[in-house]
Structures are given as C-alpha cells and as structure tokens.
Design a protein around this motif. Structure first.
Motif, PDB file in Angstrom:
ATOM      1  N   SER A   1       1.069  -1.164  -0.139  1.00  0.00           N
ATOM      2  CA  SER A   1      -0.062   0.012   0.004  1.00  0.00           C
ATOM      3  C   SER A   1       0.993   1.326   0.167  1.00  0.00           C
ATOM      4  O   SER A   1       2.139   1.338   0.344  1.00  0.00           O
ATOM      5  CB  SER A   1      -0.899  -0.001   1.138  1.00  0.00           C
ATOM      6  OG  SER A   1      -1.604   1.212   1.239  1.00  0.00           O
ATOM      7  N   THR A   2       0.201   2.297  -0.567  1.00  0.00           N
ATOM      8  CA  THR A   2       0.697   3.613  -0.532  1.00  0.00           C
ATOM      9  C   THR A   2       0.230   4.637   0.511  1.00  0.00           C
ATOM     10  O   THR A   2       0.706   5.900   0.388  1.00  0.00           O
ATOM     11  CB  THR A   2       1.159   4.241  -1.786  1.00  0.00           C
ATOM     12  OG1 THR A   2       0.188   4.239  -2.423  1.00  0.00           O
ATOM     13  CG2 THR A   2       1.925   3.334  -2.831  1.00  0.00           C
ATOM     14  N   VAL A   3      -0.482   4.073   1.132  1.00  0.00           N
ATOM     15  CA  VAL A   3      -1.220   5.391   2.158  1.00  0.00           C
ATOM     16  C   VAL A   3      -0.297   5.645   3.252  1.00  0.00           C
ATOM     17  O   VAL A   3       0.810   4.803   3.370  1.00  0.00           O
ATOM     18  CB  VAL A   3      -2.592   4.777   2.752  1.00  0.00           C
ATOM     19  CG1 VAL A   3      -3.608   4.365   1.670  1.00  0.00           C
ATOM     20  CG2 VAL A   3      -2.433   3.574   3.483  1.00  0.00           C
ATOM     21  N   ARG A   4      -0.477   6.840   3.829  1.00  0.00           N
ATOM     22  CA  ARG A   4       0.603   6.880   4.845  1.00  0.00           C
ATOM     23  C   ARG A   4       0.626   5.961   6.131  1.00  0.00           C
ATOM     24  O   ARG A   4      -0.472   5.503   6.442  1.00  0.00           O
ATOM     25  CB  ARG A   4       0.096   8.401   5.694  1.00  0.00           C
ATOM     26  CG  ARG A   4       0.011   9.342   4.660  1.00  0.00           C
ATOM     27  CD  ARG A   4       1.159   9.939   3.836  1.00  0.00           C
ATOM     28  NE  ARG A   4       0.946  10.749   2.669  1.00  0.00           N
ATOM     29  CZ  ARG A   4       0.956  12.213   2.745  1.00  0.00           C
ATOM     30  NH1 ARG A   4       1.675  12.485   3.891  1.00  0.00           N
ATOM     31  NH2 ARG A   4       0.832  12.857   1.701  1.00  0.00           N
ATOM     32  N   PHE A   5       1.543   5.502   6.613  1.00  0.00           N
ATOM     33  CA  PHE A   5       1.555   4.404   7.358  1.00  0.00           C
ATOM     34  C   PHE A   5       1.012   4.460   8.669  1.00  0.00           C
ATOM     35  O   PHE A   5       0.404   3.658   9.116  1.00  0.00           O
ATOM     36  CB  PHE A   5       3.150   3.973   7.834  1.00  0.00           C
ATOM     37  CG  PHE A   5       3.262   2.387   8.035  1.00  0.00           C
ATOM     38  CD1 PHE A   5       3.274   1.410   7.208  1.00  0.00           C
ATOM     39  CD2 PHE A   5       3.177   2.124   9.512  1.00  0.00           C
ATOM     40  CE1 PHE A   5       3.494   0.183   7.626  1.00  0.00           C
ATOM     41  CE2 PHE A   5       3.096   0.997   9.902  1.00  0.00           C
ATOM     42  CZ  PHE A   5       3.429  -0.079   9.135  1.00  0.00           C
ATOM     43  N   ALA A   6       0.797   5.630   8.963  1.00  0.00           N
ATOM     44  CA  ALA A   6       0.186   6.241  10.075  1.00  0.00           C
ATOM     45  C   ALA A   6      -1.350   5.678   9.903  1.00  0.00           C
ATOM     46  O   ALA A   6      -2.142   5.409  11.143  1.00  0.00           O
ATOM     47  CB  ALA A   6      -0.084   7.671  10.469  1.00  0.00           C
ATOM     48  N   ARG A   7      -1.835   5.481   8.770  1.00  0.00           N
ATOM     49  CA  ARG A   7      -3.319   5.055   8.559  1.00  0.00           C
ATOM     50  C   ARG A   7      -3.233   3.591   8.143  1.00  0.00           C
ATOM     51  O   ARG A   7      -4.378   3.029   8.078  1.00  0.00           O
ATOM     52  CB  ARG A   7      -3.805   5.858   7.525  1.00  0.00           C
ATOM     53  CG  ARG A   7      -4.018   7.340   7.743  1.00  0.00           C
ATOM     54  CD  ARG A   7      -4.927   8.040   6.907  1.00  0.00           C
ATOM     55  NE  ARG A   7      -4.817   7.933   5.464  1.00  0.00           N
ATOM     56  CZ  ARG A   7      -4.069   8.403   4.988  1.00  0.00           C
ATOM     57  NH1 ARG A   7      -3.472   9.603   5.238  1.00  0.00           N
ATOM     58  NH2 ARG A   7      -3.731   8.267   3.635  1.00  0.00           N
ATOM     59  N   GLU A   8      -2.170   2.758   8.223  1.00  0.00           N
ATOM     60  CA  GLU A   8      -2.206   1.340   7.717  1.00  0.00           C
ATOM     61  C   GLU A   8      -2.828   0.591   8.780  1.00  0.00           C
ATOM     62  O   GLU A   8      -2.446   0.625   9.871  1.00  0.00           O
ATOM     63  CB  GLU A   8      -0.533   0.977   7.452  1.00  0.00           C
ATOM     64  CG  GLU A   8      -0.378  -0.361   6.977  1.00  0.00           C
ATOM     65  CD  GLU A   8      -1.239  -0.523   5.671  1.00  0.00           C
ATOM     66  OE1 GLU A   8      -2.154  -1.290   5.600  1.00  0.00           O
ATOM     67  OE2 GLU A   8      -0.521  -0.124   4.630  1.00  0.00           O
TER      68      GLU A   8
END
Length: 407
Positions: free
Chosen positions: A84-91
């Motif tokens: 995934s490429t979403v910010r890791f804070a939202r992973e």
C-alpha cells in the motif's frame, strides 16, 4: 584511468577498475530501522502485525522514525511490489509478503518490501531485478583483507559491508529481461575481437569474479591479453558464480566433492549462545550441537577482515542475548530447523570458494590489455550516460496515497 598503487598485489599497476567496466552502480540500501529485515520471514510478519495494531505514540515509538521516514512520510510503491502507499500512520492491512535478499556478502535474509518503511530502498535496483538479473557487489576496501573483492548474487542485495567503507551494487543488465549489459561501451566488441565471438556479458562477469582484486582506489580488474588465460578464467569464474548463486535460475546447487558434505552430528540446541571451531576434527560447535566436516577454509573465510560464519551466527543470536523493548524483540523463540539447513549450505558455499582460491591466484599473473588499447577502442573514458540508469519505465508506478504518474 590513472595509475594506481598496490591494486591487490603490492606492485604499481595501471588496470581498469570495476567502476570502469561496469559503470552503472547503485549505493547500498539504507533501511533506517533494523526490524524491517531478519533471518526469518515469520518474525517480520509478527512485527508488522504488532505495529499496525498499535496507535498514536506507541506506533511512532515502534516505527523508529528517522529524518527520511516517519509514519506520516509519503512514499511511492517499490517497483514490482504490491504494498500500500497510504501514509503508514493510517495502515491497517496485512503485511506485504517478505522477499529474500542478500544481507551483506553471504547472508540470505528477508525484507519487508514496503517503501514507507525503508529510508533509501534504491528503486532503480528493484526495476531491473528479475529472473535474468545478476548483481555484482563490490566490497569496501580494508587493508590486509584476504577475502574476495566482489561477490555475485541473483537476489536483491542490500550492499551492507561487514567492515570498511561500503562498496557499490552493480547490476549485470541495465534493463529487465537480461537486456543491455551494464558494461562500458565497446568492451564486448574489444574482448570479442581478442577472444572470440563467444564472449558474453555473463562471461565478462565470470572473469570479474575470478580476477577482481582489492585496491585503495576501488576494485581492480585486469583484462588478459591471451585467450588461453581468458578462457581458463571464465571457466573458473562460472564455477565461482554457480557456487555463489546457490541454484538460482535452475543452476546446480553447490555440493562438496568426494563425500565431504557437512552433516549435523549432534542437534543444534534450542538457544545456542556460542560458536566454536575444532580444527582437529573439522567440527563446528554450536553449544551442544555439532556439524562436520567443516573445512578450515570455510571457518576462516573472511570479508573485510570479518569471519563470515561468526557474523552469520551472531546476527541470529546476539539480539536474543540482549532483550529489547521494540519490534526487534519479536524473533523465533527457539532455533529454527531452517537455520540449520541454511548454515549447512553456507558452510558448503564458503568451503568451495576457499578451495578455488589457489586457481584464482594462478590466473592472477600474465600479459594484460594495455590502457592505451582500451582508450583507442573507446572503452575509456566511460561516457557519463553509461553511469546513469536506463529509462525502463513502461508502465505507471503507484505514487504516494495511491496516485499514479508515468515518470
């Protein structure tokens, strides 16, 4: 190319550097946080699960932020990987499937292939890593080092140096599919004119594996002027490659000759803490465990002055001796059987490589292609374009937060 002193043998020599022959190189990977790599894939998955279950300050602490990466840093996907490429804070999703890499010269480990977790992943390497690719890894120069100047792998190497300054990673091909050899323009033409049309990019790499030697200026590679020496060196180099590639690409896996295959004589204990070598019986001693026969050359095999078997063992046991409050603490509770199998193969690899050193030394001397001939053929100086990666992007790569752009 200028004259350099002491490129391996102590004499004044004027020979091309590996940097001249394989001009495109990439710096080593920089993970930035040790928990993204490890000797077993299961621990990496467990670390990921703990991290994505955490929140806020705890996720920040476990992540181990650096200037290059925090849980909020945007990052594109690694080429060929589905992370995934979403910010890791939202992973919150599952762990990307760990990939096999070469950690340092001879240690096969695992890596979570997620660009959001790696400070400098070197995407240009991932773009050309496929079933056709081979990587030459140049080892940093250490005075009085007796180990090889370069090693070769089919795995993605991280280029980690056990001692001395880091070397460089040099793909054999500049494009996927085994296309466009990463060789100085005109080099194949020159070598074919001297040694015949059978000269290929892989035979050049085989010669490099045989003849490369350490130098304060970098890895030096003399080019032989006579075909008999070239042919003997390429034949030996192919054997060196076969051993180091450990069966990759359908090659034969390394095996000690004459019934000298190492065996487990006493089972490795659940938590070995010491590694010793009994030279009289050629036995590797891991606590109460016993492995033999282990050739002396395998035990003494060093890169950068560091004994490879001790380094391999220490990476798997040192962390357990000093418990940590972090993701690195998630590791196998007992010594896995797979590690014993990997150790047996590593003993075989190092033993075979040590046994081939005499033949390498015998091929070290002889008439060489003069620098003037390399310059006259246009091989030197190397054009700047040959030192840059080729443009291999024929599809969109996912950018930060799922955005796509054709770069």
């Amino acid at each position: 190319m200028a004259a350099r002193a002491g490129a391996g043998s102590g004499a004044d020599e004027d020979v091309p550097l590996l940097d001249d022959l394989m001009p495109w190189s990439v710096r080593p990977l920089r993970t930035g946080r040790p928990w993204v790599t490890g000797p077993d894939a299961g621990s990496l998955r467990a670390r990921w699960e703990r991290l994505v279950r955490s929140e806020g300050a705890e996720r920040e602490r476990l992540f181990r932020p650096t200037r290059s990466r925090t849980p909020r840093t945007p990052a594109a996907a690694l080429p060929g990987q589905a992370a995934s490429t979403v910010r890791f804070a939202r992973e919150t999703g599952p762990c990307p499937e760990p990939v096999r890499i070469l950690h340092g010269p001879f240690d096969e480990q695992w890596l979570i292939p997620d660009h959001r977790l790696i400070d400098a992943a070197r995407p240009e390497l991932w773009r050309v890593a496929d079933a056709h690719q081979l990587f030459a890894v140049e080892h940093g120069y250490v005075p009085q080092d007796t180990g090889p100047a370069v090693s070769v792998t089919a795995l993605l190497p991280d280029g980690h140096s056990p001692a001395g300054r880091p070397g460089r990673i040099r793909p054999l091909y500049r494009r996927p599919g085994g296309l466009e050899p990463n060789l100085a323009p005109g080099l194949l033409t020159l070598l074919r004119a001297r040694h015949g049309d059978a000269v290929t990019a892989e035979s050049v790499l085989a010669w490099i594996a045989t003849a490369a030697r350490r130098s304060p200026a970098g890895c030096a590679v003399p080019l032989p002027a006579d075909t008999s020496r070239w042919s003997a060196g390429v034949e030996l180099g192919r054997e060196l490659l076969r051993v180091q590639l450990r069966g990759a690409g359908g090659r034969e896996r390394p095996r000690m000759p004459g019934g000298r295959r190492p065996y487990v004589r006493a089972a490795v204990p659940a938590a070995p803490t010491t590694l010793e070598y009994d030279a009289a019986s050629e036995t590797l001693v891991l606590g109460t465990g016993r492995i033999s026969p282990v050739p002396p050359g395998a035990w003494e095999f060093r890169v950068g002055g560091v004994r490879m078997l001790e380094l391999w063992f220490g990476r798997r046991t040192a962390a357990a001796a000093e418990p940590e409050d972090g993701l690195e603490a998630l590791r196998p509770p007992v010594w896995p059987q797979e590690w014993t199998s990997e150790l047996l193969e590593l003993v075989t690899v190092l033993g075979l490589l040590a046994g081939l050193r005499t033949r390498q030394e015998e091929l070290a001397q002889g008439p060489e292609i003069a620098p003037e001939e390399l310059r006259a053929a246009g091989v030197l100086p190397v054009p700047a374009a040959a030192r840059r990666p080729a443009s291999v992007l024929d599809h969109q790569e996912e950018g930060p937060d799922g955005q796509f752009a054709l770069l």
